[in-house]
Design a protein around this motif. Structure first.
Motif, short mmCIF file in Angstrom:
data_model
loop_
_atom_site.label_atom_id
_atom_site.label_comp_id
_atom_site.label_asym_id
_atom_site.label_seq_id
_atom_site.Cartn_x
_atom_site.Cartn_y
_atom_site.Cartn_z
N PRO A 38 0.80 -1.23 0.00
CA PRO A 38 0.00 0.00 0.00
C PRO A 38 0.83 1.28 0.00
O PRO A 38 0.29 2.36 -0.20
CB PRO A 38 -0.82 -0.11 1.28
N THR A 39 2.14 1.16 0.23
CA THR A 39 2.99 2.35 0.24
C THR A 39 4.26 2.10 -0.58
O THR A 39 4.69 0.96 -0.75
CB THR A 39 3.39 2.77 1.66
N HIS A 64 -4.33 4.76 3.50
CA HIS A 64 -3.09 4.32 4.13
C HIS A 64 -2.17 5.51 4.35
O HIS A 64 -2.19 6.47 3.58
CB HIS A 64 -2.39 3.27 3.28
#
Length: 357
Positions: free
Chosen positions: A122-123, A318
Protein backbone atom coordinates in the motif's frame (compact mmCIF):
# COMPACT_ATOMS: atom_id res chain seq x y z
CA UNK A 1 16.23 9.11 -40.23
CA UNK A 2 16.23 8.28 -36.51
CA UNK A 3 13.88 11.10 -35.49
CA UNK A 4 10.74 8.90 -35.24
CA UNK A 5 12.48 6.78 -32.59
CA UNK A 6 12.75 9.79 -30.31
CA UNK A 7 8.97 10.08 -30.15
CA UNK A 8 8.08 6.38 -30.10
CA UNK A 9 6.49 5.08 -26.88
CA UNK A 10 8.89 3.54 -24.42
CA UNK A 11 8.63 -0.16 -23.65
CA UNK A 12 8.66 -1.02 -19.96
CA UNK A 13 9.44 -4.41 -18.49
CA UNK A 14 10.97 -6.13 -15.48
CA UNK A 15 14.60 -7.07 -15.99
CA UNK A 16 15.86 -10.60 -15.49
CA UNK A 17 18.51 -10.16 -12.82
CA UNK A 18 19.55 -13.77 -13.31
CA UNK A 19 20.73 -12.94 -16.82
CA UNK A 20 24.43 -12.02 -16.78
CA UNK A 21 24.20 -10.05 -20.02
CA UNK A 22 21.15 -8.10 -18.83
CA UNK A 23 22.90 -7.23 -15.57
CA UNK A 24 26.00 -6.05 -17.42
CA UNK A 25 23.89 -3.90 -19.76
CA UNK A 26 22.08 -2.25 -16.87
CA UNK A 27 25.34 -1.83 -14.97
CA UNK A 28 26.89 0.01 -17.91
CA UNK A 29 23.88 2.34 -18.08
CA UNK A 30 24.10 3.09 -14.35
CA UNK A 31 27.86 3.66 -14.58
CA UNK A 32 27.53 6.13 -17.45
CA UNK A 33 24.64 8.08 -15.91
CA UNK A 34 25.85 11.12 -13.92
CA UNK A 35 23.32 10.42 -11.13
CA UNK A 36 24.05 6.71 -10.90
CA UNK A 37 24.87 5.28 -7.46
CA UNK A 38 25.97 1.86 -6.20
CA UNK A 39 22.37 1.36 -5.05
CA UNK A 40 21.17 1.45 -8.66
CA UNK A 41 23.42 -1.46 -9.62
CA UNK A 42 21.76 -4.85 -10.17
CA UNK A 43 24.30 -6.35 -7.77
CA UNK A 44 22.90 -4.27 -4.92
CA UNK A 45 19.36 -5.49 -5.58
CA UNK A 46 20.53 -9.11 -5.75
CA UNK A 47 22.60 -8.83 -2.56
CA UNK A 48 19.68 -7.30 -0.65
CA UNK A 49 17.27 -9.96 -1.90
CA UNK A 50 19.55 -12.81 -0.88
CA UNK A 51 20.80 -11.19 2.32
CA UNK A 52 17.41 -10.16 3.73
CA UNK A 53 15.06 -12.67 2.10
CA UNK A 54 13.15 -9.94 0.33
CA UNK A 55 12.28 -9.85 -3.38
CA UNK A 56 14.03 -7.72 -5.97
CA UNK A 57 12.25 -6.18 -8.95
CA UNK A 58 14.05 -4.07 -11.53
CA UNK A 59 12.16 -1.89 -14.00
CA UNK A 60 13.74 -0.88 -17.30
CA UNK A 61 12.43 1.48 -19.97
CA UNK A 62 13.63 0.87 -23.53
CA UNK A 63 13.44 2.84 -26.73
CA UNK A 64 12.20 1.26 -29.95
CA UNK A 65 15.79 0.60 -30.99
CA UNK A 66 16.45 -1.34 -27.80
CA UNK A 67 18.50 1.31 -26.02
CA UNK A 68 17.86 1.85 -22.33
CA UNK A 69 16.03 5.08 -21.56
CA UNK A 70 15.74 4.61 -17.81
CA UNK A 71 15.89 2.16 -14.91
CA UNK A 72 14.41 1.87 -11.42
CA UNK A 73 15.58 -0.65 -8.80
CA UNK A 74 12.84 -1.86 -6.48
CA UNK A 75 12.74 -4.06 -3.39
CA UNK A 76 9.51 -5.63 -2.19
CA UNK A 77 9.76 -5.62 1.60
CA UNK A 78 7.48 -7.41 4.01
CA UNK A 79 7.66 -6.85 7.76
CA UNK A 80 5.28 -8.28 10.38
CA UNK A 81 5.79 -5.05 12.34
CA UNK A 82 5.80 -2.40 9.60
CA UNK A 83 3.75 -3.98 6.82
CA UNK A 84 4.46 -4.21 3.10
CA UNK A 85 6.28 -1.55 1.09
CA UNK A 86 8.00 -1.22 -2.28
CA UNK A 87 11.30 0.67 -1.92
CA UNK A 88 13.75 2.18 -4.39
CA UNK A 89 16.32 1.17 -3.45
CA UNK A 90 15.88 -1.24 -0.58
CA UNK A 91 18.46 -0.86 2.22
CA UNK A 92 20.16 1.90 0.23
CA UNK A 93 20.75 5.57 0.90
CA UNK A 94 20.03 6.39 -2.73
CA UNK A 95 17.97 5.01 -5.55
CA UNK A 96 14.98 6.27 -7.43
CA UNK A 97 14.46 6.73 -11.14
CA UNK A 98 17.55 6.97 -13.30
CA UNK A 99 16.45 8.38 -16.64
CA UNK A 100 18.37 9.23 -19.80
CA UNK A 101 15.38 11.30 -20.95
CA UNK A 102 12.67 13.12 -18.97
CA UNK A 103 10.11 11.19 -21.00
CA UNK A 104 11.05 8.03 -19.08
CA UNK A 105 10.29 9.40 -15.60
CA UNK A 106 6.49 9.26 -15.57
CA UNK A 107 6.20 5.84 -17.26
CA UNK A 108 8.66 4.28 -14.84
CA UNK A 109 6.91 5.86 -11.85
CA UNK A 110 3.49 4.67 -12.94
CA UNK A 111 4.77 1.19 -13.74
CA UNK A 112 6.34 1.03 -10.26
CA UNK A 113 3.10 2.12 -8.60
CA UNK A 114 1.08 -0.42 -10.58
CA UNK A 115 3.57 -3.08 -9.52
CA UNK A 116 3.17 -2.01 -5.88
CA UNK A 117 -0.58 -2.46 -6.15
CA UNK A 118 -0.21 -5.91 -7.72
CA UNK A 119 2.14 -6.90 -4.91
CA UNK A 120 -0.29 -5.63 -2.24
CA UNK A 121 2.16 -2.97 -1.09
CA UNK A 122 0.00 0.00 0.00
CA UNK A 123 2.99 2.35 0.24
CA UNK A 124 6.12 3.17 -1.77
CA UNK A 125 9.37 4.89 -0.80
CA UNK A 126 11.73 6.34 -3.42
CA UNK A 127 15.13 7.44 -2.14
CA UNK A 128 16.29 10.18 -4.42
CA UNK A 129 16.04 10.91 -8.09
CA UNK A 130 13.52 13.17 -9.84
CA UNK A 131 10.02 13.57 -8.48
CA UNK A 132 8.07 10.58 -9.77
CA UNK A 133 4.89 12.61 -10.22
CA UNK A 134 2.45 15.03 -8.58
CA UNK A 135 0.93 12.27 -6.44
CA UNK A 136 4.19 11.81 -4.57
CA UNK A 137 5.03 13.66 -1.34
CA UNK A 138 8.54 14.96 -0.72
CA UNK A 139 10.45 14.42 2.52
CA UNK A 140 13.35 16.90 2.62
CA UNK A 141 13.83 17.17 6.38
CA UNK A 142 14.47 13.70 7.79
CA UNK A 143 17.89 12.91 6.32
CA UNK A 144 21.08 14.79 5.55
CA UNK A 145 23.86 13.68 3.20
CA UNK A 146 27.57 14.39 3.73
CA UNK A 147 30.04 14.40 0.84
CA UNK A 148 33.32 16.22 0.24
CA UNK A 149 36.55 15.93 -1.74
CA UNK A 150 39.52 14.04 -0.36
CA UNK A 151 42.76 15.92 0.17
CA UNK A 152 45.99 15.07 -1.63
CA UNK A 153 47.72 13.28 1.28
CA UNK A 154 47.45 12.56 5.00
CA UNK A 155 48.89 15.89 6.12
CA UNK A 156 46.62 17.86 3.82
CA UNK A 157 43.70 15.74 5.02
CA UNK A 158 44.48 16.61 8.63
CA UNK A 159 44.52 20.30 7.76
CA UNK A 160 41.16 19.93 6.00
CA UNK A 161 39.58 18.64 9.23
CA UNK A 162 38.36 21.38 11.62
CA UNK A 163 40.70 22.04 14.54
CA UNK A 164 38.82 20.26 17.34
CA UNK A 165 38.28 17.07 15.37
CA UNK A 166 41.84 17.27 14.00
CA UNK A 167 43.11 17.09 17.59
CA UNK A 168 41.05 13.94 18.17
CA UNK A 169 42.50 12.33 15.05
CA UNK A 170 46.05 13.18 16.13
CA UNK A 171 45.38 11.61 19.53
CA UNK A 172 44.07 8.48 17.84
CA UNK A 173 47.29 8.20 15.84
CA UNK A 174 49.22 8.03 19.11
CA UNK A 175 47.13 5.22 20.60
CA UNK A 176 47.99 1.52 20.46
CA UNK A 177 45.76 0.72 17.48
CA UNK A 178 46.28 -1.50 14.46
CA UNK A 179 44.52 -1.10 11.10
CA UNK A 180 43.81 -3.95 8.70
CA UNK A 181 41.89 -4.08 5.41
CA UNK A 182 40.41 -7.12 3.71
CA UNK A 183 37.28 -8.84 2.47
CA UNK A 184 37.67 -12.48 3.45
CA UNK A 185 35.46 -14.46 5.84
CA UNK A 186 37.41 -13.52 8.95
CA UNK A 187 37.22 -9.81 8.07
CA UNK A 188 33.47 -10.08 7.56
CA UNK A 189 33.07 -11.91 10.88
CA UNK A 190 35.10 -9.33 12.81
CA UNK A 191 33.15 -6.49 11.20
CA UNK A 192 29.81 -8.05 12.05
CA UNK A 193 30.72 -8.56 15.70
CA UNK A 194 31.68 -4.89 16.03
CA UNK A 195 28.72 -3.58 14.04
CA UNK A 196 26.22 -5.74 15.93
CA UNK A 197 27.43 -4.45 19.29
CA UNK A 198 27.39 -0.87 18.01
CA UNK A 199 23.77 -0.89 16.84
CA UNK A 200 22.61 -2.77 19.96
CA UNK A 201 24.12 0.02 22.04
CA UNK A 202 22.15 2.50 19.95
CA UNK A 203 18.95 0.57 20.57
CA UNK A 204 18.32 -0.69 17.04
CA UNK A 205 18.22 -4.26 15.67
CA UNK A 206 21.15 -5.49 13.60
CA UNK A 207 20.77 -6.50 9.95
CA UNK A 208 21.25 -10.16 9.01
CA UNK A 209 24.88 -11.17 8.67
CA UNK A 210 24.07 -12.50 5.20
CA UNK A 211 23.35 -8.96 3.99
CA UNK A 212 26.98 -8.01 4.55
CA UNK A 213 28.42 -11.20 3.08
CA UNK A 214 26.21 -10.94 -0.01
CA UNK A 215 27.19 -7.29 -0.59
CA UNK A 216 30.86 -8.27 -0.31
CA UNK A 217 30.25 -11.14 -2.73
CA UNK A 218 28.42 -9.04 -5.32
CA UNK A 219 30.78 -6.05 -5.22
CA UNK A 220 33.98 -8.10 -5.19
CA UNK A 221 37.01 -5.81 -5.49
CA UNK A 222 34.72 -2.77 -5.22
CA UNK A 223 34.10 -3.37 -1.50
CA UNK A 224 36.19 -4.12 1.56
CA UNK A 225 36.27 -4.02 5.35
CA UNK A 226 38.60 -1.80 7.37
CA UNK A 227 39.10 -2.89 10.98
CA UNK A 228 40.79 -1.08 13.88
CA UNK A 229 42.09 -3.39 16.61
CA UNK A 230 43.39 -2.75 20.11
CA UNK A 231 45.70 -5.48 21.43
CA UNK A 232 44.32 -7.84 18.82
CA UNK A 233 40.63 -7.22 19.55
CA UNK A 234 38.50 -5.45 16.92
CA UNK A 235 37.04 -2.26 18.37
CA UNK A 236 35.95 -0.32 15.28
CA UNK A 237 35.08 -1.39 11.75
CA UNK A 238 33.48 -0.22 8.52
CA UNK A 239 32.34 -1.93 5.32
CA UNK A 240 32.88 0.42 2.36
CA UNK A 241 31.90 0.52 -1.30
CA UNK A 242 33.99 2.09 -4.07
CA UNK A 243 32.22 3.56 -7.07
CA UNK A 244 33.43 5.95 -9.78
CA UNK A 245 36.13 7.57 -7.65
CA UNK A 246 34.04 7.84 -4.49
CA UNK A 247 34.35 5.81 -1.32
CA UNK A 248 31.13 5.03 0.55
CA UNK A 249 31.78 4.00 4.18
CA UNK A 250 28.40 2.37 4.50
CA UNK A 251 28.09 0.14 7.57
CA UNK A 252 30.39 1.19 10.39
CA UNK A 253 30.49 1.20 14.16
CA UNK A 254 32.53 0.72 17.28
CA UNK A 255 32.40 -1.24 20.50
CA UNK A 256 32.03 0.33 23.94
CA UNK A 257 35.82 0.56 24.13
CA UNK A 258 36.15 2.50 20.87
CA UNK A 259 35.30 5.92 22.27
CA UNK A 260 38.06 6.10 24.88
CA UNK A 261 40.54 4.73 22.35
CA UNK A 262 39.34 7.18 19.68
CA UNK A 263 39.14 4.17 17.40
CA UNK A 264 36.38 5.65 15.24
CA UNK A 265 38.55 8.70 14.56
CA UNK A 266 41.39 6.42 13.52
CA UNK A 267 38.96 4.36 11.44
CA UNK A 268 37.74 7.14 9.18
CA UNK A 269 41.10 8.85 8.85
CA UNK A 270 42.67 5.53 7.83
CA UNK A 271 39.83 4.98 5.34
CA UNK A 272 40.49 8.36 3.75
CA UNK A 273 44.11 7.37 3.19
CA UNK A 274 43.15 3.92 1.92
CA UNK A 275 40.60 5.42 -0.47
CA UNK A 276 43.30 7.60 -2.00
CA UNK A 277 45.37 4.49 -2.73
CA UNK A 278 42.33 3.23 -4.64
CA UNK A 279 42.31 6.45 -6.71
CA UNK A 280 39.24 7.86 -4.95
CA UNK A 281 38.84 11.64 -4.91
CA UNK A 282 35.51 11.88 -3.02
CA UNK A 283 34.36 10.68 0.40
CA UNK A 284 30.64 10.05 0.83
CA UNK A 285 29.97 9.87 4.57
CA UNK A 286 26.45 8.61 3.95
CA UNK A 287 23.24 9.89 5.46
CA UNK A 288 22.32 10.78 9.02
CA UNK A 289 19.08 11.89 10.55
CA UNK A 290 18.74 15.62 11.12
CA UNK A 291 19.68 16.74 14.61
CA UNK A 292 21.40 13.52 15.66
CA UNK A 293 24.84 12.77 17.09
CA UNK A 294 26.05 11.04 13.90
CA UNK A 295 25.15 14.16 11.88
CA UNK A 296 27.13 16.33 14.31
CA UNK A 297 30.08 13.91 14.13
CA UNK A 298 30.24 14.26 10.35
CA UNK A 299 30.04 18.03 10.51
CA UNK A 300 32.95 17.98 12.93
CA UNK A 301 35.00 16.37 10.16
CA UNK A 302 34.30 19.31 7.85
CA UNK A 303 31.42 17.82 5.89
CA UNK A 304 28.66 20.27 5.06
CA UNK A 305 25.21 18.68 5.24
CA UNK A 306 22.80 18.76 2.35
CA UNK A 307 19.16 17.67 2.63
CA UNK A 308 18.29 14.41 0.94
CA UNK A 309 14.97 14.31 -0.88
CA UNK A 310 12.94 11.14 -0.61
CA UNK A 311 9.51 10.52 -2.12
CA UNK A 312 6.50 8.72 -0.59
CA UNK A 313 3.21 7.56 -2.00
CA UNK A 314 0.41 5.75 -0.19
CA UNK A 315 -2.81 4.20 -1.38
CA UNK A 316 -6.05 5.79 -0.30
CA UNK A 317 -6.74 5.08 3.36
CA UNK A 318 -3.09 4.32 4.13
CA UNK A 319 -0.33 6.44 5.64
CA UNK A 320 3.34 6.28 4.62
CA UNK A 321 5.30 3.67 6.54
CA UNK A 322 7.04 4.95 9.68
CA UNK A 323 10.02 2.83 10.74
CA UNK A 324 12.09 5.73 12.06
CA UNK A 325 13.53 4.76 15.48
CA UNK A 326 13.65 8.45 16.46
CA UNK A 327 9.87 8.56 16.50
CA UNK A 328 8.87 9.12 20.15
CA UNK A 329 6.48 6.17 19.97
CA UNK A 330 9.50 3.84 19.72
CA UNK A 331 11.33 5.38 22.69
CA UNK A 332 10.46 2.52 25.04
CA UNK A 333 11.43 -0.16 22.52
CA UNK A 334 14.79 1.53 21.91
CA UNK A 335 15.50 1.74 25.64
CA UNK A 336 14.63 -1.93 26.13
CA UNK A 337 16.76 -3.02 23.17
CA UNK A 338 19.81 -1.22 24.55
CA UNK A 339 19.62 -3.39 27.66
CA UNK A 340 19.33 -6.73 25.85
CA UNK A 341 22.23 -9.18 26.19
CA UNK A 342 24.23 -9.02 22.98
CA UNK A 343 23.64 -12.68 22.13
CA UNK A 344 19.88 -12.19 22.37
CA UNK A 345 19.93 -8.94 20.36
CA UNK A 346 21.95 -10.71 17.66
CA UNK A 347 19.40 -13.51 17.47
CA UNK A 348 16.30 -11.33 17.43
CA UNK A 349 17.66 -8.33 15.53
CA UNK A 350 17.89 -9.81 12.03
CA UNK A 351 14.29 -11.06 12.22
CA UNK A 352 13.19 -7.44 12.63
CA UNK A 353 15.83 -5.57 10.64
CA UNK A 354 15.44 -7.55 7.43
CA UNK A 355 11.98 -5.99 7.14
CA UNK A 356 13.13 -2.39 7.64
CA UNK A 357 14.55 -1.78 4.19
Amino acid sequence: MNAPLLHAPLALRLADLGDTIERARIGAFVHDHPEGTPFHLPGWSVAVARGCRQKAHYLVAERANGELAGVMPLTEIHSPLFGRVLVSAGFGVGGGILAATPAAIAPLAEAAWELAKRLNCPTMEVRGGPRPGPEWDADETTYLGFVRDLAADDEAELLAIPRKQRAEVRRSLGNDLEVSIGCNASDAAAHYSVYAESVRNLGTPVFPRTLFTEVLREFGNSADVLIVRHRGAPVSSVLSLYWKGTVYPYWGGGTAAARALRANDRLYFALMGHARTRSCTRFDFGRSKTGTGPAAFKRNWGFEPRPLTYWDRAAEGHAPRDANPLNPKYRLQVAVWQKLPLWLANQMGPLIARGLG
